[in-house]
Design a protein around this motif. Structure first.
Motif, PDB file in Angstrom:
ATOM      1  N   PHE A  62       0.928  -1.404   0.123  1.00  0.00           N
ATOM      2  CA  PHE A  62      -0.155  -0.062  -0.108  1.00  0.00           C
ATOM      3  C   PHE A  62       0.893   1.194  -0.079  1.00  0.00           C
ATOM      4  CE2 PHE A  62      -4.154  -1.882   2.236  1.00  0.00           C
ATOM      5  CZ  PHE A  62      -4.208  -2.810   1.087  1.00  0.00           C
ATOM      6  N   ASP A  63       2.220   1.108   0.081  1.00  0.00           N
ATOM      7  CA  ASP A  63       2.933   2.209   0.205  1.00  0.00           C
ATOM      8  C   ASP A  63       3.340   2.700  -1.184  1.00  0.00           C
ATOM      9  OD1 ASP A  63       4.870   4.087   0.825  1.00  0.00           O
ATOM     10  OD2 ASP A  63       6.020   3.053   2.530  1.00  0.00           O
ATOM     11  N   TYR A  64       2.293   3.688  -1.577  1.00  0.00           N
ATOM     12  CA  TYR A  64       2.807   4.340  -2.913  1.00  0.00           C
ATOM     13  C   TYR A  64       4.074   5.148  -3.117  1.00  0.00           C
ATOM     14  CZ  TYR A  64       1.118   8.838  -1.175  1.00  0.00           C
ATOM     15  OH  TYR A  64       1.179  10.050  -0.420  1.00  0.00           O
ATOM     16  N   GLY A 291      -1.097  11.378   0.151  1.00  0.00           N
ATOM     17  CA  GLY A 291      -1.591  10.824   1.590  1.00  0.00           C
ATOM     18  C   GLY A 291      -2.816  10.066   1.378  1.00  0.00           C
ATOM     19  N   LYS A 292      -4.010  10.781   2.179  1.00  0.00           N
ATOM     20  CA  LYS A 292      -5.113  10.495   2.144  1.00  0.00           C
ATOM     21  C   LYS A 292      -5.988  11.035   1.111  1.00  0.00           C
ATOM     22  CE  LYS A 292      -5.218   9.555   7.086  1.00  0.00           C
ATOM     23  NZ  LYS A 292      -6.021   9.694   8.337  1.00  0.00           N
ATOM     24  N   ASP A 330       2.856  15.643   3.639  1.00  0.00           N
ATOM     25  CA  ASP A 330       2.428  14.529   2.636  1.00  0.00           C
ATOM     26  C   ASP A 330       3.026  14.404   1.446  1.00  0.00           C
ATOM     27  OD1 ASP A 330       0.110  13.401   4.290  1.00  0.00           O
ATOM     28  OD2 ASP A 330      -1.259  14.654   3.591  1.00  0.00           O
ATOM     29  N   THR A 344      -5.555   4.514  -4.819  1.00  0.00           N
ATOM     30  CA  THR A 344      -4.103   4.474  -4.076  1.00  0.00           C
ATOM     31  C   THR A 344      -4.528   5.295  -2.721  1.00  0.00           C
ATOM     32  OG1 THR A 344      -3.084   4.497  -6.082  1.00  0.00           O
ATOM     33  CG2 THR A 344      -1.748   4.980  -4.088  1.00  0.00           C
ATOM     34  N   ALA A 345      -5.285   6.526  -2.838  1.00  0.00           N
ATOM     35  CA  ALA A 345      -5.520   7.180  -1.536  1.00  0.00           C
ATOM     36  C   ALA A 345      -6.323   6.234  -0.599  1.00  0.00           C
ATOM     37  CB  ALA A 345      -6.016   8.563  -1.894  1.00  0.00           C
ATOM     38  N   LYS A 347      -6.239   3.006  -0.211  1.00  0.00           N
ATOM     39  CA  LYS A 347      -5.542   2.041   0.114  1.00  0.00           C
ATOM     40  C   LYS A 347      -4.373   2.396   1.380  1.00  0.00           C
ATOM     41  CE  LYS A 347      -4.814  -1.300  -3.641  1.00  0.00           C
ATOM     42  NZ  LYS A 347      -3.898  -1.768  -4.321  1.00  0.00           N
ATOM     43  N   TRP A 348      -3.951   3.708   0.881  1.00  0.00           N
ATOM     44  CA  TRP A 348      -3.075   4.507   1.863  1.00  0.00           C
ATOM     45  C   TRP A 348      -3.753   4.767   3.239  1.00  0.00           C
ATOM     46  CZ3 TRP A 348       2.000   5.034   2.614  1.00  0.00           C
ATOM     47  CH2 TRP A 348       2.310   6.015   3.409  1.00  0.00           C
ATOM     48  N   LYS A 349      -4.950   5.264   2.949  1.00  0.00           N
ATOM     49  CA  LYS A 349      -5.681   5.539   4.279  1.00  0.00           C
ATOM     50  C   LYS A 349      -6.000   4.243   5.216  1.00  0.00           C
ATOM     51  CE  LYS A 349      -9.270   8.384   3.769  1.00  0.00           C
ATOM     52  NZ  LYS A 349     -10.746   8.852   3.277  1.00  0.00           N
ATOM     53  N   TYR A 351      -3.947   1.401   5.099  1.00  0.00           N
ATOM     54  CA  TYR A 351      -2.597   1.241   5.371  1.00  0.00           C
ATOM     55  C   TYR A 351      -2.494   2.043   6.657  1.00  0.00           C
ATOM     56  CZ  TYR A 351       2.537   1.757   5.372  1.00  0.00           C
ATOM     57  OH  TYR A 351       3.797   1.707   6.017  1.00  0.00           O
TER      58      TYR A 351
END
Ligand code: GDP
Ligand code: MG
Length: 372
Positions: A62-64, A291-292, A330, A344-345, A347-349, A351
């Motif tokens: 998840f770490d873009y 980021g989110k 961010d 991606t945002a 998934k990051w959230k 994560y």
């Protein structure tokens, strides 16, 4: 580090529980089936039982930012980029005055009809080379960004007033730069004052192990006056020399990676953020995750209030097009499409939430199966 229970481990490697407990006993560890097994034992036991084990963080995908860094590795950075500079130092030693003085030295820019916009960072040109200054003096911004995992500063300027000498926040600023591994230049300011004593500043810092070049050390000291402008050219040249030694490079052909240094919500415009591009080129209409949040670059405005089509590595700009306001620190990464940006945002959230949770709970059996 992840932890699993002894019986979960035995099940996962398909070995009798007693054998695992016995193996642990041989390692000097008296464990019950419900006890937790640390990462270090998982590795040792895996070797003991000769089972291939790969411990991985199921959240890492998840770490873009990490993904970006793998796709655009530093080894492929081939083009010089401007250094990014932060000014730090004790209160009233002249940080704001120095930033103003340097900003106002942009004669060429003024001739070109630009009007200074305070966007949180600005760029000056010296001998045909650019330098980007972060316009928030002090180390709060510096440490906040670092806390969020973004290291945007290449070079720090530690301002020390020549009439006051080293003060508590001088030491703090130096400690922050050192902890971050950021090289710094000492600007001895207020040199215009009759009571200015730059040698005192030098000896105070030398005592702290910050030996000036003139005294055989490694640290550049530059006498300046934010009031008269004396020494400012010298300071800019010293920054460029330092930058040259650091060989700061980027690959402008990559998609953009940028760091948010400020953000706010403006009436009519929505969220507005100042970013500094660390790598690649940020273009209008780029879809991005940040980021989110996520979005698509609508407007790009530079520090002279001019609209631009793109931002190159090392350059700052204000951009609009965010779904929601991002946070300072961010990391923005350009991606192929709006859909990917949004996913991606999200998934990051997830994560961040899961990472937060994993600090308080033990790994589940499901995690273990993914692990082994
Ligand atoms: P900061 O708190 O570090 O941002 O410091 P400021 O830039 O606000 O400056 C604090 C005070 O020192 C102000 O009154 C400035 O006018 C004054 N000052 C800053 N630089 C100089 C300088 O080079 N010479 C003199 N004489 N005064 C200065
Ligand atoms: Mg100030």
């Amino acid at each position: 580090p992840k932890e699993v229970r002894v019986y979960e481990f035995a099940e996962a490697i398909n070995k009798p529980l007693e054998d695992v407990i016995e193996a642990l006993r041989e390692l000097g560890e008296e464990r019950d089936k419900n006890d937790f097994l640390g990462e270090e034992y998982i590795e040792t036991l895996a070797e003991e039982f000769d089972v291939p084990v790969e411990i991985y963080d199921p959240l890492a995908e998840f770490d873009y930012v990490k993904k970006y860094d793998e796709q655009c590795p530093e080894e492929e950075f081939d083009t010089e980029r401007p250094p990014i500079v932060t000014i730090m130092g004790h209160v009233d030693h002249g940080k704001t005055s120095l930033l103003d003085r340097i900003r106002n030295s942009r004669i060429a820019a003024k001739e070109a009809g630009g009007i200074t916009q305070h966007i949180g960072a600005y760029m000056v040109e010296k001998d045909g080379k650019k330098i980007t200054f972060i316009d928030t003096p002090g180390h709060e911004a510096f440490t906040e960004m670092r806390a969020r995992g973004a290291q945007v500063t290449d070079i720090a300027i530690i301002v020390v007033a020549a009439n006051d000498g080293v003060m508590p926040q001088t030491r703090e600023a130096i400690a922050h730069a050192q902890a971050a591994g950021v090289p710094f230049i000492v600007a001895v300011n207020k040199i215009d004052l009759p009571e200015a004593n730059p040698d005192l500043v030098k000896s105070q810092l030398a005592e702290m192990g910050i030996m000036p070049v003139e005294w055989g050390g490694e640290y550049e000291f530059v006498n300046v006056s934010a009031k008269t402008g004396e020494g400012i050219d010298d300071l800019l040249e010293t920054i460029l020399l330092q930058a040259e030694m650091m060989e700061l490079k980027a690959n402008p052909k990559c998609p953009a990676k940028a760091v948010v240094i400020e953000s706010r919500v403006e009436k009519g415009k929505g969220p507005v953020a100042t970013v500094i591009v660390k790598n690649g080129t940020l273009k209008k209409q780029d879809s991005f995750v940040c980021g989110k949040t996520f979005g698509r670059v609508r407007l790009i405005i530079d520090d002279l209030g001019k609209q631009k089509k793109e931002v190159l590595p090392g350059e700052p700009a204000e951009i609009t097009g965010f779904d929601e306001a991002p946070f300072a620190g961010d990391t923005l990464v350009a991606v192929e499409s709006d859909r990917i940006a949004k996913e991606t945002a999200e998934k990051w959230k997830e994560y961040l939430e899961r990472r937060e949770k994993s600090k308080t709970t033990k790994a589940t059996l499901e995690d273990l199966q993914k692990m082994i």
